[in-house]
Motif scaffolding. Structure first.
Motif, mmCIF file in Angstrom:
data_model
loop_
_atom_site.group_PDB
_atom_site.id
_atom_site.type_symbol
_atom_site.label_atom_id
_atom_site.label_comp_id
_atom_site.label_asym_id
_atom_site.label_seq_id
_atom_site.Cartn_x
_atom_site.Cartn_y
_atom_site.Cartn_z
ATOM 1 N N ASP A 100 -52.520 -66.854 44.220
ATOM 2 C CA ASP A 100 -51.864 -68.170 44.151
ATOM 3 C C ASP A 100 -52.832 -69.304 44.484
ATOM 4 O O ASP A 100 -52.690 -70.416 43.963
ATOM 5 C CB ASP A 100 -50.659 -68.228 45.094
ATOM 6 C CG ASP A 100 -49.370 -67.762 44.411
ATOM 7 O OD1 ASP A 100 -49.451 -67.223 43.282
ATOM 8 O OD2 ASP A 100 -48.290 -67.926 45.009
ATOM 9 N N HIS A 136 -52.984 -64.693 37.143
ATOM 10 C CA HIS A 136 -51.826 -63.812 37.287
ATOM 11 C C HIS A 136 -51.646 -62.757 36.192
ATOM 12 O O HIS A 136 -50.596 -62.122 36.140
ATOM 13 C CB HIS A 136 -50.537 -64.646 37.392
ATOM 14 C CG HIS A 136 -50.261 -65.150 38.782
ATOM 15 N ND1 HIS A 136 -50.975 -66.172 39.349
ATOM 16 C CD2 HIS A 136 -49.369 -64.753 39.732
ATOM 17 C CE1 HIS A 136 -50.511 -66.408 40.585
ATOM 18 N NE2 HIS A 136 -49.547 -65.558 40.831
ATOM 19 N N HIS A 167 -50.051 -58.920 45.828
ATOM 20 C CA HIS A 167 -49.449 -60.169 45.369
ATOM 21 C C HIS A 167 -48.851 -59.996 43.972
ATOM 22 O O HIS A 167 -47.730 -60.435 43.702
ATOM 23 C CB HIS A 167 -50.488 -61.299 45.368
ATOM 24 C CG HIS A 167 -49.906 -62.622 44.967
ATOM 25 N ND1 HIS A 167 -49.507 -63.564 45.877
ATOM 26 C CD2 HIS A 167 -49.611 -63.140 43.744
ATOM 27 C CE1 HIS A 167 -49.001 -64.599 45.244
ATOM 28 N NE2 HIS A 167 -49.057 -64.377 43.945
ATOM 29 N N ASP A 191 -44.985 -60.237 42.954
ATOM 30 C CA ASP A 191 -44.636 -61.244 41.943
ATOM 31 C C ASP A 191 -43.885 -60.598 40.778
ATOM 32 O O ASP A 191 -42.953 -61.185 40.220
ATOM 33 C CB ASP A 191 -45.890 -61.947 41.412
ATOM 34 C CG ASP A 191 -46.231 -63.213 42.208
ATOM 35 O OD1 ASP A 191 -45.551 -63.473 43.225
ATOM 36 O OD2 ASP A 191 -47.175 -63.933 41.816
ATOM 37 N N HIS A 249 -40.709 -62.575 39.528
ATOM 38 C CA HIS A 249 -40.931 -63.477 38.392
ATOM 39 C C HIS A 249 -40.093 -63.098 37.178
ATOM 40 O O HIS A 249 -39.854 -61.913 36.923
ATOM 41 C CB HIS A 249 -42.415 -63.442 37.984
ATOM 42 C CG HIS A 249 -43.293 -64.321 38.805
ATOM 43 N ND1 HIS A 249 -44.175 -65.233 38.246
ATOM 44 C CD2 HIS A 249 -43.433 -64.448 40.143
ATOM 45 C CE1 HIS A 249 -44.824 -65.873 39.205
ATOM 46 N NE2 HIS A 249 -44.400 -65.416 40.376
HETATM 47 ZN ZN LIG Z 1 -48.180 -65.646 42.482
#
Ligand SMILES: [Zn+2]
Length: 227
Positions: free
Chosen positions: A32, A67, A109, A113, A117
């Motif tokens: 991030d 990402h 992460h 996510d 997401h």
């Molecule tokens: Zn993220």
């Protein structure tokens, strides 16, 4: 996923690997940090749309460098490799398993996510997007964040010897993170611009890193001195 990421930082810290908690706080949000920086530079793209999902206003429609799965693996490797030189530079103790732990913390992460997401996480480049979309269900997503953080903190307290005053500070820090999550999930607010949003990410994440640093100093210098 927001404060849930910090569960991994708390969970993997041990008296054996001796990785400072603040370093793990950077590691679990490393992707991030890259994302926020690239959005600020105009390289990755973000739309902030009220009600985009029930639990988040972020429409990250282009973030292949921070990402995508392939890049998440790449950054995890970079972070793992960079940890040893970082240890000699800062300096703090380095243990063999620590580099691997840092790499896994960075990669965690992406995994977390993936749960939260919507389908905006590319496997490679900007293609083949995945995401389980728990953000579409506000209360379950919130519950998962809290459950993860609580478990992480419980492991941290169990696996690391520390004075009582620091234990209290760690729990208070956990409560503060929960309050931030409540604010993020439930307090209605007008969407900020993309740049203001990622500036906020930088500021809040760095504030948490500083608190993690301070928490591990609490009660550290005190010595029992005989009269
Ligand atoms: Zn993220």
């Amino acid at each position: 996923m927001f404060i849930g990421h910090y569960s991994v930082a708390f969970a993997v810290k041990s008296d054996q690997n001796r990785i400072p908690l603040w370093v793990l706080f950077v590691a679990v949000q490393f992707l991030d940090y890259i994302w926020a920086t690239l959005v600020l530079l105009g390289i990755e793209k973000l739309r902030v749309i009220k009600g985009f999902t029930a639990g988040s206003m972020l429409d990250s429609y282009f973030h292949p460098y921070s990402h995508s799965l392939i890049m998440a693996m790449f950054w995890s490797g970079v972070a793992g490799i960079a940890y040893k030189p970082l240890c000699s530079w800062l300096p703090f103790a380095y243990s063999k398993s620590a580099a691997l732990t840092i790499g896994l913390a960075v990669f965690s992460h992406w995994v977390l996510d993936l749960i939260a997401h919507p389908r905006d996480l590319a496997i490679y480049d900007n293609k083949w997007k995945v995401g389980f979309g728990l953000w579409n269900y506000r209360d379950p997503e919130f519950a998962l964040e809290i459950a993860l953080l609580a478990s992480g903190i419980a492991l941290y307290l169990a696996r690391n010897l520390m004075p009582t005053i620091r234990k209290i500070a760690v729990v208070a820090f956990g409560v503060a993170l929960v309050i931030v999550q409540i604010g993020d999930t439930y307090v209605p607010r007008a969407p900020l611009t993309d740049k203001a949003t990622v500036m906020g990410v930088w500021v809040f994440y760095t504030l948490f890193v500083l608190i993690a640093f301070a928490v591990e100093k609490i009660g550290g210098r005190r010595k029992i001195t005989a009269p």
